[in-house]
Write a protein that holds these residues in place. Structure first.
Motif, PDB file in Angstrom:
ATOM      1  N   VAL A 194       0.861  -1.181   0.000  1.00 54.76           N
ATOM      2  CA  VAL A 194       0.000   0.000   0.000  1.00 54.76           C
ATOM      3  C   VAL A 194       0.900   1.234   0.000  1.00 54.76           C
ATOM      4  N   PRO A 195       1.115   1.864  -1.159  1.00 54.89           N
ATOM      5  CA  PRO A 195       1.986   3.047  -1.215  1.00 54.89           C
ATOM      6  C   PRO A 195       1.425   4.185  -0.391  1.00 54.89           C
ATOM      7  N   GLY A 196       2.344   4.969   0.185  1.00 53.06           N
ATOM      8  CA  GLY A 196       1.934   6.179   0.891  1.00 53.06           C
ATOM      9  C   GLY A 196       1.650   5.991   2.363  1.00 53.06           C
ATOM     10  N   GLU A 197       1.525   4.754   2.813  1.00 53.76           N
ATOM     11  CA  GLU A 197       1.291   4.520   4.241  1.00 53.76           C
ATOM     12  C   GLU A 197       2.575   4.798   5.026  1.00 53.76           C
ATOM     13  N   SER A 198       2.445   5.377   6.181  1.00 54.96           N
ATOM     14  CA  SER A 198       3.619   5.629   7.012  1.00 54.96           C
ATOM     15  C   SER A 198       3.994   4.401   7.824  1.00 54.96           C
ATOM     16  N   GLU A 199       3.053   3.482   7.965  1.00 59.49           N
ATOM     17  CA  GLU A 199       3.332   2.226   8.648  1.00 59.49           C
ATOM     18  C   GLU A 199       2.352   1.174   8.118  1.00 59.49           C
ATOM     19  N   ASN A 200       2.671  -0.061   8.406  1.00 59.27           N
ATOM     20  CA  ASN A 200       1.848  -1.175   7.935  1.00 59.27           C
ATOM     21  C   ASN A 200       1.616  -1.094   6.424  1.00 59.27           C
ATOM     22  N   GLN A 201       2.741  -0.943   5.698  1.00 56.91           N
ATOM     23  CA  GLN A 201       2.632  -0.783   4.244  1.00 56.91           C
ATOM     24  C   GLN A 201       2.250  -2.074   3.533  1.00 56.91           C
ATOM     25  N   GLU A 203      17.472  -5.839  -9.030  1.00 57.73           N
ATOM     26  CA  GLU A 203      18.610  -4.966  -8.747  1.00 57.73           C
ATOM     27  C   GLU A 203      18.764  -3.870  -9.792  1.00 57.73           C
ATOM     28  N   ASP A 204      17.721  -3.636 -10.570  1.00 60.17           N
ATOM     29  CA  ASP A 204      17.795  -2.611 -11.615  1.00 60.17           C
ATOM     30  C   ASP A 204      17.102  -1.318 -11.212  1.00 60.17           C
ATOM     31  N   GLY A 205      16.714  -1.190  -9.961  1.00 63.37           N
ATOM     32  CA  GLY A 205      16.050   0.016  -9.471  1.00 63.37           C
ATOM     33  C   GLY A 205      14.547  -0.120  -9.336  1.00 63.37           C
ATOM     34  N   SER A 206      13.960  -1.155  -9.936  1.00 64.10           N
ATOM     35  CA  SER A 206      12.500  -1.314  -9.886  1.00 64.10           C
ATOM     36  C   SER A 206      12.015  -1.569  -8.463  1.00 64.10           C
ATOM     37  N   LEU A 207      12.561  -2.589  -7.831  1.00 64.84           N
ATOM     38  CA  LEU A 207      12.174  -2.923  -6.470  1.00 64.84           C
ATOM     39  C   LEU A 207      12.575  -1.809  -5.512  1.00 64.84           C
ATOM     40  N   GLN A 208      13.731  -1.221  -5.759  1.00 63.80           N
ATOM     41  CA  GLN A 208      14.211  -0.139  -4.886  1.00 63.80           C
ATOM     42  C   GLN A 208      13.264   1.069  -4.944  1.00 63.80           C
ATOM     43  N   GLY A 209      12.753   1.383  -6.134  1.00 70.40           N
ATOM     44  CA  GLY A 209      11.813   2.489  -6.250  1.00 70.40           C
ATOM     45  C   GLY A 209      10.525   2.225  -5.501  1.00 70.40           C
ATOM     46  N   MET A 210      10.050   0.997  -5.575  1.00 71.78           N
ATOM     47  CA  MET A 210       8.831   0.646  -4.869  1.00 71.78           C
ATOM     48  C   MET A 210       9.019   0.752  -3.357  1.00 71.78           C
ATOM     49  N   LEU A 211      10.170   0.303  -2.874  1.00 70.98           N
ATOM     50  CA  LEU A 211      10.436   0.376  -1.438  1.00 70.98           C
ATOM     51  C   LEU A 211      10.595   1.825  -0.984  1.00 70.98           C
ATOM     52  N   ARG A 212      11.154   2.656  -1.833  1.00 74.91           N
ATOM     53  CA  ARG A 212      11.258   4.077  -1.495  1.00 74.91           C
ATOM     54  C   ARG A 212       9.879   4.718  -1.404  1.00 74.91           C
ATOM     55  N   ILE A 213       9.003   4.386  -2.358  1.00 73.79           N
ATOM     56  CA  ILE A 213       7.642   4.925  -2.326  1.00 73.79           C
ATOM     57  C   ILE A 213       6.925   4.474  -1.052  1.00 73.79           C
ATOM     58  N   ALA A 214       7.206   3.244  -0.629  1.00 72.21           N
ATOM     59  CA  ALA A 214       6.587   2.721   0.588  1.00 72.21           C
ATOM     60  C   ALA A 214       7.274   3.217   1.856  1.00 72.21           C
ATOM     61  N   ASN A 215       8.378   3.959   1.695  1.00 71.95           N
ATOM     62  CA  ASN A 215       9.109   4.527   2.832  1.00 71.95           C
ATOM     63  C   ASN A 215       9.652   3.440   3.762  1.00 71.95           C
ATOM     64  N   ILE A 216      10.132   2.349   3.163  1.00 73.12           N
ATOM     65  CA  ILE A 216      10.720   1.263   3.942  1.00 73.12           C
ATOM     66  C   ILE A 216      12.226   1.267   3.703  1.00 73.12           C
ATOM     67  N   PRO A 217      13.047   1.359   4.746  1.00 78.51           N
ATOM     68  CA  PRO A 217      14.497   1.279   4.560  1.00 78.51           C
ATOM     69  C   PRO A 217      14.880  -0.052   3.920  1.00 78.51           C
ATOM     70  N   PHE A 218      15.886  -0.034   3.053  1.00 83.00           N
ATOM     71  CA  PHE A 218      16.288  -1.276   2.399  1.00 83.00           C
ATOM     72  C   PHE A 218      17.800  -1.312   2.190  1.00 83.00           C
ATOM     73  N   VAL A 219      18.325  -2.504   2.179  1.00 85.43           N
ATOM     74  CA  VAL A 219      19.751  -2.734   1.993  1.00 85.43           C
ATOM     75  C   VAL A 219      20.121  -2.489   0.531  1.00 85.43           C
ATOM     76  N   GLY A 220      21.281  -1.875   0.332  1.00 84.07           N
ATOM     77  CA  GLY A 220      21.819  -1.732  -1.014  1.00 84.07           C
ATOM     78  C   GLY A 220      21.551  -0.380  -1.630  1.00 84.07           C
ATOM     79  N   SER A 221      21.970  -0.255  -2.896  1.00 81.17           N
ATOM     80  CA  SER A 221      21.863   1.010  -3.608  1.00 81.17           C
ATOM     81  C   SER A 221      20.413   1.409  -3.821  1.00 81.17           C
ATOM     82  N   SER A 222      20.204   2.717  -3.934  1.00 81.93           N
ATOM     83  CA  SER A 222      18.869   3.223  -4.216  1.00 81.93           C
ATOM     84  C   SER A 222      18.605   3.143  -5.721  1.00 81.93           C
ATOM     85  N   VAL A 223      17.629   3.897  -6.194  1.00 81.84           N
ATOM     86  CA  VAL A 223      17.156   3.734  -7.576  1.00 81.84           C
ATOM     87  C   VAL A 223      18.248   4.040  -8.594  1.00 81.84           C
TER      88      VAL A 223
END
Length: 367
Positions: free
Chosen positions: A79-86, A112-132
């Motif tokens: 659920v994009p945009g949620e601050s918690e329980n995404q 690892e091409d930025g697709s998953l990283q972009g989704m995690l950024r939109i969801a505001n979830i910290p993630f390991v590795g390079s950003s988009v």
């Protein structure tokens, strides 16, 4: 003190699905359970997300040729945009417990091409590795090598073609420019997927067709003769480089099977038999390449080292394998960071970056 809840996302739709399963298995077995609780999220080859139980998330787990994701009946959605329980359960819309950080170990395209990283950024979830940005430019071998050249880092001479430019691909012209043999690769695949070493016109044409099965853009490169050296890089604003390792292929070249399936496909010299002076030079180039491509967290930098002492960067892999025969964790182990400690440091780097990002303003006007 409450444990950090770590979501391990693995699998995916790419040709490296099975490698990702092996990497996830290694991380799950090694992560520090005194510090972290683990939530397993497996992505099947259709792109569906499964919430998995640790005791049953893999089938044929000990056989790299037959390993499979054990699909659960518990599908989840974001659920994009949620601050918690995404994350929610898809069938019931019931909220999943909040994840503190995600370790995305989805290799290849959409991972690892930025697709998953972009989704995690939109969801505001910290993630390991390079950003988009770092993920996407490093994944595209053509773009990555242009940026590396701009940073005065040596790369193999090559040609790049999109599918639309396919009629322009000419064996004679390529051979005159690059020499033979040549390598033909998909621009956006890792782990030697879709790669061919070619010397004749027939091999060249077959290699082009093969590479286009995996991507809409391919690169054709000269054959660099030299030692295959790898270096692991770790960090955010102040990255550090590991000691070096050397690949000693027992096959024609360091293929997909040699890396992940055939344990006799290559010998690994860890540490590499290289002078201290050359080690320092290559570590500096590894960090420079990491920074030039805007990498964060972790990357493995792959080199060719010629007999004349020229250093070429072949590839920068932003989500290198964590399988039992993977170079990335092995190099940190000989550099003084154990496998569990490495996982912990990567998680802390992810949280650190998220905290730094949260300090940025998201509005022009103060109210």
């Amino acid at each position: 003190m409450a444990k950090t809840k770590v979501g391990i996302i693995f699998g995916g739709k790419s040709a490296e699905h099975e490698v990702s399963l092996q990497s996830a298995k290694n991380i799950v077995e090694a992560i520090d359970r005194n510090k972290y609780d683990v939530v397993l999220i497996g992505i099947d080859k259709d792109g569906k997300w499964h919430l998995n139980n640790e005791d049953s998330y893999l089938l044929n787990a000990e056989n790299p040729k037959l390993i499979e994701l054990n699909k659960s009946n518990d599908m989840i959605a974001l659920v994009p945009g949620e601050s918690e329980n995404q994350l929610i359960h898809a069938a019931s819309a019931r909220q999943l417990d909040q994840l503190d950080v995600v370790f995305p170990i989805v290799h290849g395209t959409s991972g690892e091409d930025g697709s998953l990283q972009g989704m995690l950024r939109i969801a505001n979830i910290p993630f390991v590795g390079s950003s988009v940005l770092g993920s996407s430019v490093s994944m595209d071998k053509d773009i990555a090598k242009r940026l590396l050249k701009e940073s005065n880092i040596n790369v193999a001479k090559g040609l790049a073609y999109t599918r639309a430019k396919k009629p322009q691909i000419n064996y004679k012209e390529a051979a005159e420019y690059l020499g033979v043999p040549m390598f033909i690769k998909p621009a956006n695949q890792g782990s030697s997927v879709g790669v061919s070493k070619v010397s004749t016109k027939a091999e060249f044409e077959a290699g082009v067709e093969f590479a286009f099965q995996f991507d809409h853009k391919i690169i054709i490169e000269e054959n660099l003769v030299g030692r295959e050296i790898e270096c692991s890089v770790l960090g955010n604003a102040e990255p550090k480089a590991s000691l070096l390792g050397e690949i000693l292929p027992q096959t024609e070249f360091y293929s997909y099977e040699s890396k992940y399936i055939d344990e006799k496909g290559a010998d690994l010299a860890i540490p590499a038999d290289i002078t201290n002076e050359m080690t320092k030079r290559m570590q500096e180039v590894a960090v420079n390449a990491f920074e030039a491509l805007q990498c964060e967290g972790l990357s493995r930098v792959d080199f060719f080292l010629t007999d004349e002492g020229t250093i070429y960067v072949n590839e920068v892999n932003t989500l290198p394998g964590f399988t039992k025969i993977s170079m990335y964790p092995k190099l940190w182990e000989i550099s003084g960071i154990s496998y569990p400690e490495l996982i912990s440091e990567l998680i802390e780097l992810a949280i650190e970056r998220q905290q730094n990002d949260s300090m940025l303003k998201n509005t022009v006007w103060d109210h």
